[in-house]
Enzyme design. Structure first.
Site, PDB file in Angstrom:
ATOM      1  CD  GLN A 122       6.587  61.253   7.916  1.00  0.00           C
ATOM      2  OE1 GLN A 122       6.449  62.397   8.321  1.00  0.00           O
ATOM      3  NE2 GLN A 122       6.668  60.971   6.652  1.00  0.00           N
ATOM      4  CG  HIS A 129       4.793  60.235  13.553  1.00  0.00           C
ATOM      5  ND1 HIS A 129       4.421  60.912  12.418  1.00  0.00           N
ATOM      6  CD2 HIS A 129       5.951  60.809  13.961  1.00  0.00           C
ATOM      7  CE1 HIS A 129       5.317  61.856  12.150  1.00  0.00           C
ATOM      8  NE2 HIS A 129       6.256  61.797  13.070  1.00  0.00           N
ATOM      9  CB  CYS A 143      -4.855  54.596  33.401  1.00  0.00           C
ATOM     10  SG  CYS A 143      -3.474  53.648  34.026  1.00  0.00           S
ATOM     11  CB  CYS A 197      -2.884  56.193  37.739  1.00  0.00           C
ATOM     12  SG  CYS A 197      -3.012  56.927  36.104  1.00  0.00           S
ATOM     13  N   PRO A 228       2.539  61.541  -6.268  1.00  0.00           N
ATOM     14  CG  PRO A 228       0.237  61.292  -5.839  1.00  0.00           C
ATOM     15  CD  PRO A 228       1.592  61.010  -5.275  1.00  0.00           C
TER      16      PRO A 228
HETATM   17  P1  OAD Z   1       0.468  64.317   4.337  1.00  0.00           P
HETATM   18  O1  OAD Z   1      -1.024  64.190   4.343  1.00  0.00           O
HETATM   19  O2  OAD Z   1       1.092  65.593   4.754  1.00  0.00           O
HETATM   20  O3  OAD Z   1       1.033  64.005   2.886  1.00  0.00           O
HETATM   21  C1  OAD Z   1       0.596  62.924   2.123  1.00  0.00           C
HETATM   22  C2  OAD Z   1       1.421  62.898   0.858  1.00  0.00           C
HETATM   23  O4  OAD Z   1       1.056  61.726   0.137  1.00  0.00           O
HETATM   24  C3  OAD Z   1       1.212  64.074  -0.089  1.00  0.00           C
HETATM   25  O5  OAD Z   1       2.471  64.570  -0.520  1.00  0.00           O
HETATM   26  C4  OAD Z   1       0.458  63.475  -1.274  1.00  0.00           C
HETATM   27  O6  OAD Z   1       0.792  64.077  -2.502  1.00  0.00           O
HETATM   28  C5  OAD Z   1       0.964  62.043  -1.228  1.00  0.00           C
HETATM   29  N1  OAD Z   1       0.045  61.043  -1.802  1.00  0.00           N
HETATM   30  C6  OAD Z   1      -1.300  61.056  -1.883  1.00  0.00           C
HETATM   31  N2  OAD Z   1      -1.771  59.934  -2.455  1.00  0.00           N
HETATM   32  C7  OAD Z   1      -0.676  59.176  -2.750  1.00  0.00           C
HETATM   33  C8  OAD Z   1      -0.481  57.884  -3.346  1.00  0.00           C
HETATM   34  N3  OAD Z   1      -1.514  57.147  -3.749  1.00  0.00           N
HETATM   35  N4  OAD Z   1       0.779  57.431  -3.474  1.00  0.00           N
HETATM   36  C9  OAD Z   1       1.835  58.170  -3.066  1.00  0.00           C
HETATM   37  N5  OAD Z   1       1.714  59.379  -2.498  1.00  0.00           N
HETATM   38  C10 OAD Z   1       0.488  59.881  -2.329  1.00  0.00           C
HETATM   39  O7  OAD Z   1       0.975  63.103   5.203  1.00  0.00           O
HETATM   40  P2  OAD Z   1       2.391  62.827   5.849  1.00  0.00           P
HETATM   41  O8  OAD Z   1       3.509  63.359   5.020  1.00  0.00           O
HETATM   42  O9  OAD Z   1       2.408  61.388   6.221  1.00  0.00           O
HETATM   43  O10 OAD Z   1       2.337  63.409  12.144  1.00  0.00           O
HETATM   44  O11 OAD Z   1       2.316  63.659   7.164  1.00  0.00           O
HETATM   45  C11 OAD Z   1       3.391  63.526   8.034  1.00  0.00           C
HETATM   46  C12 OAD Z   1       2.948  63.677   9.425  1.00  0.00           C
HETATM   47  O12 OAD Z   1       2.187  64.871   9.510  1.00  0.00           O
HETATM   48  C13 OAD Z   1       1.964  62.633   9.927  1.00  0.00           C
HETATM   49  O13 OAD Z   1       2.589  61.454  10.344  1.00  0.00           O
HETATM   50  C14 OAD Z   1       1.361  63.339  11.074  1.00  0.00           C
HETATM   51  C15 OAD Z   1       1.208  64.718  10.509  1.00  0.00           C
HETATM   52  O14 OAD Z   1       1.515  65.684  11.360  1.00  0.00           O
HETATM   53  C16 OAD Z   1       1.916  63.454  13.408  1.00  0.00           C
HETATM   54  O15 OAD Z   1       0.762  63.217  13.717  1.00  0.00           O
HETATM   55  C17 OAD Z   1       2.989  63.765  14.379  1.00  0.00           C
END
Ligand code: OAD
Length: 249
Positions: free
Chosen positions: A106, A124, A152, A155, A219
């Site tokens: 993502q 994404h 752009c 356009c 974590p």
């Molecule tokens: P989040 O910011 O929602 O979640 C990050 C996760 O990483 C959390 O569960 C933390 O506990 C975990 N975390 C933090 N440090 C870590 C480490 N060192 N090792 C492992 N895990 C760790 O981010 P995403 O789940 O990526 O989408 O969010 C998903 C999507 O939400 C993004 O791609 C974005 C957002 O909406 C769009 O922009 C469409």
């Protein structure tokens, strides 16, 4: 601190050694140790008072394209300065150990490819690319274009980052490929993602329904934690190298 080898369950080591096909979903947590803030973490500096959920939308861009472009320019700079960490590197190593491997991310930071991963599906998009906000085609901003956002060359409409915003659909084919990977795998990893954003959040459950061993690396607790066969508590940069070392030595 490295995860002690004794913390890796023997049954998981066996599952990894027997796996012919591994699928991995990553979220912004895997890049945290590279210095790229996770999506829902408090923003720093100038951006502390903005909620990313209110910047990463088509409506925000419509309302204030300059603000949204500047926010992405700031994130782009962070990404440019960042380097892949041992978690990214361990996944590139894992890919070389199994016949079929699919990395679904993502993240828009491109750090998996920079770490050497090859089969990467960027669900994404990628923050380093820009596209025309009207024609939806990839565009290189002209070097002499000082506009914020630039325009752009075809356009004249504003350029925007080639990323998926809230409420937008995923790049063509990406979701189908991701679900195929989740259905076909023997082991599915969910790493560094809060599992709050659909449709990516349902991939682990799809894998589970098809009988895959589901492993979470995080974590903190997420909605997946109590369903996963293994929930490895810790940072990706510690847990993943330990796992690869113990399983493949
Ligand atoms: P989040 O910011 O929602 O979640 C990050 C996760 O990483 C959390 O569960 C933390 O506990 C975990 N975390 C933090 N440090 C870590 C480490 N060192 N090792 C492992 N895990 C760790 O981010 P995403 O789940 O990526 O989408 O969010 C998903 C999507 O939400 C993004 O791609 C974005 C957002 O909406 C769009 O922009 C469409």
């Amino acid at each position: 601190m490295e995860m002690p080898a004794t913390d890796v369950p023997e049954s998981l080591v066996t599952a990894l050694r027997n796996a012919r096909n591994i699928a991995v979903l990553t979220g912004s947590g895997i890049s945290a140790e590279s210095g790229v803030p996770t999506f829902r973490d408090a923003q720093t500096g100038l951006w502390a008072r903005y909620d990313p959920m209110e910047l990463a939308t088509p409506e925000a861009f419509e309302r204030d394209p300059r603000l949204v472009w500047e926010w992405y320019a700031w994130r782009r700079e962070l990404v440019e300065k960042a380097a892949p960490n041992p978690g990214h590197e361990a996944l590139a190593e894992l890919e070389s150990r199994v016949p079929d491997f699919e990395l679904l991310t993502q993240n828009v930071d491109g750090l998996h490819r920079r770490a050497g991963s090859r089969n990467v599906i960027e669900l994404h998009g990628n923050i380093m690319r820009s596209k025309c906000s009207v024609e939806d085609v990839l565009v290189e901003p002209r070097e002499d274009d000082t506009g914020v956002p630039p325009s752009c060359p075809g356009c004249g409409a504003f350029l925007r980052p080639d990323v998926v915003w809230f409420g937008e659909i995923l790049p063509a084919g990406a979701l189908e490929k991701a679900f195929d990977a989740a259905r076909d795998c023997d082991v599915f990893f969910s790493i560094g993602t809060s599992g709050l954003v659909q449709p990516a959040a349902s991939l682990a459950f799809e894998a589970m329904r098809q009988g895959a061993v589901v492993v979470e690396v995080n974590p903190d607790d997420t909605p997946l934690t109590r369903h996963a066969e293994y929930a490895l508590r810790g940072s990706a940069g510690e847990v993943l190298p330990a796992l690869v070392r113990v399983a493949y030595g």
